[in-house]
Design an enzyme around this catalytic site. Structure first.
Site, short mmCIF file in Angstrom:
data_model
loop_
_atom_site.label_atom_id
_atom_site.label_comp_id
_atom_site.label_asym_id
_atom_site.label_seq_id
_atom_site.Cartn_x
_atom_site.Cartn_y
_atom_site.Cartn_z
N HIS A 138 0.83 -1.21 0.00
CA HIS A 138 0.00 0.00 0.00
C HIS A 138 0.86 1.26 0.00
O HIS A 138 1.93 1.27 0.59
CB HIS A 138 -0.90 0.02 1.24
CG HIS A 138 -1.88 -1.09 1.29
ND1 HIS A 138 -1.49 -2.40 1.48
CD2 HIS A 138 -3.23 -1.11 1.19
CE1 HIS A 138 -2.57 -3.17 1.48
NE2 HIS A 138 -3.63 -2.42 1.31
N VAL A 278 5.16 -21.73 21.61
CA VAL A 278 5.40 -21.13 22.93
C VAL A 278 4.24 -21.51 23.85
O VAL A 278 3.08 -21.32 23.51
CB VAL A 278 5.53 -19.60 22.81
CG1 VAL A 278 5.62 -18.97 24.19
CG2 VAL A 278 6.75 -19.25 21.97
N ILE A 445 -0.75 -6.01 13.95
CA ILE A 445 -0.21 -5.75 12.60
C ILE A 445 -1.19 -6.32 11.57
O ILE A 445 -1.08 -7.45 11.14
CB ILE A 445 1.19 -6.37 12.42
CG1 ILE A 445 2.10 -6.01 13.59
CG2 ILE A 445 1.79 -5.90 11.09
CD1 ILE A 445 2.40 -4.55 13.79
N SER A 447 -3.57 -4.98 7.99
CA SER A 447 -3.28 -4.16 6.83
C SER A 447 -3.01 -2.74 7.28
O SER A 447 -3.72 -2.23 8.14
CB SER A 447 -4.48 -4.17 5.89
OG SER A 447 -4.27 -3.28 4.83
N CYS A 510 5.26 -29.90 -12.80
CA CYS A 510 3.98 -29.18 -12.87
C CYS A 510 3.90 -28.54 -14.25
O CYS A 510 4.71 -27.68 -14.58
CB CYS A 510 3.94 -28.10 -11.78
SG CYS A 510 2.62 -26.90 -11.97
N CYS A 512 1.26 -26.86 -15.68
CA CYS A 512 0.60 -25.55 -15.78
C CYS A 512 1.58 -24.41 -15.52
O CYS A 512 1.55 -23.39 -16.18
CB CYS A 512 -0.55 -25.45 -14.79
SG CYS A 512 -1.93 -26.54 -15.10
N CYS A 545 -4.92 -26.20 -13.28
CA CYS A 545 -5.51 -27.46 -12.82
C CYS A 545 -5.36 -27.67 -11.33
O CYS A 545 -5.84 -28.66 -10.79
CB CYS A 545 -4.99 -28.64 -13.63
SG CYS A 545 -3.43 -29.33 -13.08
#
Lengths: 587, 414
Positions: A138, A278, A445, A447, A510, A512, A545
């Site tokens: 941003h 933790v 924390i 956006s 892969c 694709c 796919c």
């Protein structure tokens, strides 16, 4: 008016008996309400009061998961008792949380002569909110002026060119385009009769947005109209009256960044402990001496709480609960790469004021040529609720239909949800704990956390310095990290050369996304232990796919490289890929 | 320079390559995997080859026949080879391949694409919920069980009432999973009646029609699914949600031609079949580039897919010989009761009848009617029973359509 009476006044608006106490600017709320939404609303109302530094919301709602929380507590206590005596090592700083915040801080600390450990309870870094956001860097127009968010967002954004270059992370400043349409000021229509409405919408409002951005320190904002809009975004709605163009908005793959930060931190001496949860702290008076985990105790001089949605629970375990996280889910739709070029900028429609249920989100390209729609913003009681409801898919498809009327909306290839970690004060909380001496909170924390991450890390390290940590620069700090080379992006000559050295570069697993076996093996060599970890590092299975062909191949390679039977291969976080008996091994 | 490169070593690719090599052309056959046979290697059930061989073979047996032919003819086979890019623009086509041997370039006068289809995945049908381990497509499970010897899970939900879903259901039943249920939105199974009997009814496998999965449940591994009943338009009926506990959900919700590689070279795609637009010899809209098998459209029988490959091979021959095309191609158009139709145009001069494949949009006794542009009937063929799940094949004599400016193929219920 005292803080106390302000809080009392705000609580008076609600039809419940809510009691409260205030300690060092932190408001603790107690009581009972009907619905979870009210719990959120009351928290937000109190968090909004000027002077409130944190809200710990202990109010219970009707379906409050008492039993579940008790079980969780019980489990932690047992693990604590078992592991508190087993010392793993002594560290200058222990960071809790392997998201973008934790890894960015780890990498920042690795610039100094320090012994640092990062603890992550999952099987990989970046598996919380950091993996499931839209990857937008941003520009810093949106945050309220004067907030920590506004400051760190603008600074963080500016740091990305260098950071991405150093870490070998794909990053593009695509710019954002905020369209102003007949719907932008709809809520004010009745005060703005006739052509006056269009005039204010198209000629006054955008300048207010620009002014807000400029006051936050964002540079280069321009107002554009007519053909200039469609030159930038040829397929955007012809309804647009004007647009605010912000060139500094960027995009990247969030998990690519986190993995890169983690790898670079490791290369500079940070230890990253995965599957390390933790469960409590060893304290001496007001000082933490050790962080107790399911694997043993990490003695620590300083502790950084970057636990995302769980930051409030960690704060509580440490003895300094100063805020409550109210998880806010965001759903994102991902479209096929073949639509590359349909949307070039981060595009959204400005709506003022933002309608509550359609808050946030927009349309983004990704650095790999996909297009994302979303995210939404829904308050959810469960911090791990990453489910997507079919209604939410329809809602997103409907929401942006008007600004891209012809978009091939049926070409969705995936959708997912992430949970943001806002506190009720809705600003980042990066400050030393109030009631524990050597704990730094890096919480809330949400956006633009990704955009702010490099600046958050810098700021957090400054805070640690002010808490007494001595920072001695390391002369041999290496800021560079080489990404895993991609067969799909190499020149043919380079690919041929690599195949001649290692034929696995020529075995395309892969189809694709054109991911080779060599890339998968390299991802495993660098620490990927699960199918999804490989996916994030190589893009295996991220195409049209969605892994229909390559999942088994990848599982086979994982099994071979890790030396485990294929039936033990995990998708993510303990979810075994195959749950059945291997033929012949069981009756 | 090759006369023709066939991409894809499944049944259609092998059939096209074998036929072309038999005609004396110099053929290269390229396969992504380590062995030929395509998807048939995982289809160990029987029923393949009833049309071509007159007997029901298993998938590997059927594939074996063509693999033998390939080796007898000594074809130039490139295994473990991925086609990275294709330049199909001119008379000489250029392919760039990647394999463990390196990057290679192959030149050819024509190309047959036979790269098959992919399975639709849950995201395409907007199934909600979480994304845990334990969600598969049916083909993946078939592969997992038959080639890897692993079961996906113990308590299984199968989504989809087509042939593949039924066959996987039987298979998992025989492999001893604890429970299976099949759900589908239609009123009854949509696959072949033979499979309904032999895969579901014979084993008493429970099934629920008019039911779909609304959401997946489970964080790390599937814990169950929320089922919902749907009306005849497949719209969920509110209030009928029900939790179904299971550890595995298998989606068998359709196959889609893997046409992205064709789109990338500029071939036009038919939004109905989702495969390429082809002429009567299965030539795409890119000259000299042909398609065969499930890449063109989804065939019910491998025998029909193989036939499409034979027709494509004949087309390659015509192309390589430079035979004359019609001055004005005749468009083939589906009528209102037809979901998909191939071919899309008539483009060559030839003697042989045109073989058309169509998927009806209606069910019952029907006529398949071929009409010309003015509505005149060119050919009629009776069918005892048509249904959307069964692909119909019809031969249209050339003389019947000579002179027509357009050809409509429709189905009329009796």
């Amino acid at each position: 008016m005292s803080l106390e009476s302000k809080v009392r006044k705000v609580l008076g608006r609600f039809p419940y008996e809510i009691t409260f106490e205030i300690r060092d600017g932190v408001v603790f709320l107690d009581g009972e309400v009907e619905a979870y939404e009210e719990w959120v609303e009351i928290g937000l109302a109190v968090g909004n009061i000027k002077g409130v530094e944190g809200v710990v919301n202990r109010i219970k709602w009707k379906d409050y998961p008492e039993e579940e929380l008790r079980r969780k507590e019980e489990r932690r206590r047992k693990l604590y008792e078992k592991n508190k005596g087993r010392i793993i090592g002594e560290y200058d700083v222990v960071i809790i949380g392997g998201g973008v915040t934790g890894t960015a801080i780890a990498r920042e600390l690795s610039k100094y002569r320090l012994k640092v450990a990062l603890l992550e309870k999952a099987t990989d870094v970046s598996v919380g909110a950091s993996k499931a956001n839209n990857g937008m860097i941003h520009p810093g127009v949106a945050p309220k002026r004067g907030t920590l968010k506004a400051k760190l967002n603008v600074r963080g954004n500016a740091m990305y060119d260098e950071l991405a270059r150093d870490l070998g992370v794909k990053f593009k400043r695509v710019g954002s385009l905020w369209l102003i349409t007949p719907r932008t000021l709809q809520k004010y229509r009745r005060y703005l009769p006739g052509p006056f409405y269009k005039f204010v919408s198209a000629y006054i409002f955008p300048y207010l947005v620009k002014l807000k951005g400029m006051l936050n320190g964002v540079k280069g904002i321009r107002i554009i109209r007519g053909e200039e809009i469609w030159k930038l975004e040829p397929k955007a709605t012809r309804e647009a009256w004007a647009a605010v163009y912000v060139p500094s908005t960027g995009i990247l793959d969030p998990y690519d960044l986190v993995v890169a930060l983690a790898e670079n931190a490791i290369a500079n001496g940070v230890e990253i402990h995965l599957e390390t949860e933790v469960v409590g702290f060893i304290r001496e008076g007001e000082t933490i001496k050790g962080v107790v985990t399911n694997r043993g105790t990490f003695l620590a001089r300083y502790v950084v709480n970057a636990a995302g949605v769980f930051a409030d629970e960690i704060a509580e375990l440490a003895g300094s609960r100063e805020y409550t996280i109210h998880p806010r889910k965001g759903v994102i739709l991902l479209f096929d790469k073949e639509l590359e070029g349909w949307v070039n900028h981060c595009v959204t429609e400005l709506r003022f004021p933002a309608p509550a249920h359609t808050k946030g989100g927009g349309i983004n390209p990704t650095v790999h040529g996909n297009i994302l729609w979303g995210p939404t913003a829904v308050e959810v009681p469960d911090k791990t609720d990453t489910s997507v409801h079919p209604e939410e898919i329809e809602e997103i498809l409907e929401r942006y239909r008007e600004i891209y009327p012809d978009f091939p909306r049926h070409r969705i290839i995936r959708y997912f949800a992430g949970v943001r970690a806002p506190t009720f004060t809705e600003d980042f909380i990066i400050r030393p704990a109030k009631w524990v001496k050597n704990l730094l909170h890096v919480a809330g924390i949400q956006s633009p956390g990704l955009a702010s991450a490099p600046a958050i890390a810098e700021y957090a390290v400054e805070q640690l310095r002010s808490m007494g940590l001595i920072l001695e620069p390391k002369p041999d700090f290496n800021p560079h990290r080489e990404p895993i080379p991609r067969a799909s992006e190499m020149s043919l000559e380079e690919l041929d050369r690599r195949i001649k050295e290692d034929p696995r570069w020529g075995n395309i697993v892969c189809t694709c996304e054109m991911v080779s076996e060599a890339e998968i093996v390299e991802a495993i060599r660098r620490g990927a232990r699960t199918l999804d970890a490989i996916k994030r590092r190589t893009r295996l299975g991220m195409g049209t796919c969605q892994g229909g062909y390559c999942t088994l191949k990848a599982a086979e390679i994982l099994s071979r490289e890790l030396g485990i039977p294929i039936s033990q291969v995990v998708k993510e976080n303990g979810g075994r890929l195959f749950n059945g008996a291997v033929r012949g091994e069981e009756p | 320079m090759k006369d023709v490169v066939v991409i894809g070593g499944g049944p259609s690719g092998m059939a096209a390559a074998v036929k072309l090599a038999g005609k004396g052309y110099d053929v290269a056959l390229i396969e992504r995997k380590e062995e030929l046979g395509g998807i048939l290697d995982q289809c160990i059930h029987d029923g393949f080859g009833t049309k071509i061989f007159g007997k029901a073979l298993s998938g590997p047996e059927f594939a074996g026949h063509f693999m033998d032919e390939v080796s007898k003819l000594g074809l130039d086979v490139h295994l473990n080879t991925y086609v990275k890019s294709v330049n199909a623009g001119g008379d000489v086509k250029e392919l760039v391949t990647v394999s463990p041997r390196g990057v290679e370039r192959i030149k050819a006068r024509s190309i047959v694409y036979a790269i098959g289809c992919r399975e639709r995945h849950p995201f395409e049908i907007k199934v909600g919920g979480t994304r845990p381990a334990g969600v598969y497509t049916a083909g993946m499970v078939q592969r997992l069980v038959n080639l890897y010897g692993i079961l996906p899970g113990r308590r299984v939900l199968i989504v989809g009432g087509g042939d593949v879903g039924m066959i996987v259901a039987r298979h998992l039943y025989l492999e001893g999973v604890e429970s299976i249920t099949v759900v589908f939105p239609e009123e009854f199974f949509v696959g072949l009646p033979r499979n309904v009997q032999q895969c579901i009814l014979d084993f008493n496998i429970p099934f629920r029609p008019r039911t779909v999965v609304k959401e997946m449940v489970g964080k790390e591994r599937v814990e169950g699914a929320i089922l919902v009943k749907v009306d005849e338009n497949w719209r969920p009926i509110p209030g009928t949600e029900e939790f179904y506990p299971c550890d595995t959900v298998i989606f068998s919700v359709g196959l889609v031609p893997y046409a992205k590689k064709l789109r990338a070279i500029g071939a036009e795609i038919d939004p109905r079949t989702r495969g390429p637009v082809v002429n009567e010899f299965f030539e795409t809209t890119v000259r000299g580039v042909f398609a065969a098998g499930n890449l063109v459209q989804i065939f019910d029988y491998v025998d029909d897919a193989v036939e499409s490959a034979y027709i494509a091979a004949d087309g390659v021959e015509k192309y390589l010989k430079g035979e004359k095309r019609l001055d004005n191609p005749v468009p083939f158009k589906p009528g209102s009761n037809v979901r998909t139709l191939t071919p899309h145009r008539l483009e060559w001069k030839d003697e042989r009848p045109v073989v058309a494949f169509l998927r009806p949009a209606v069910e019952g006794r029907a006529w398949i009617i071929v009409r010309g542009g003015n509505g005149e009937i060119l050919k009629k063929e009776f069918r005892q029973y048509v249904r959307p799940s069964t692909l119909e094949r019809i031969e249209i004599p050339r003389e019947a359509i000579s002179g027509a400016e357009e050809v409509y193929v429709d189905v009329a219920r009796v």
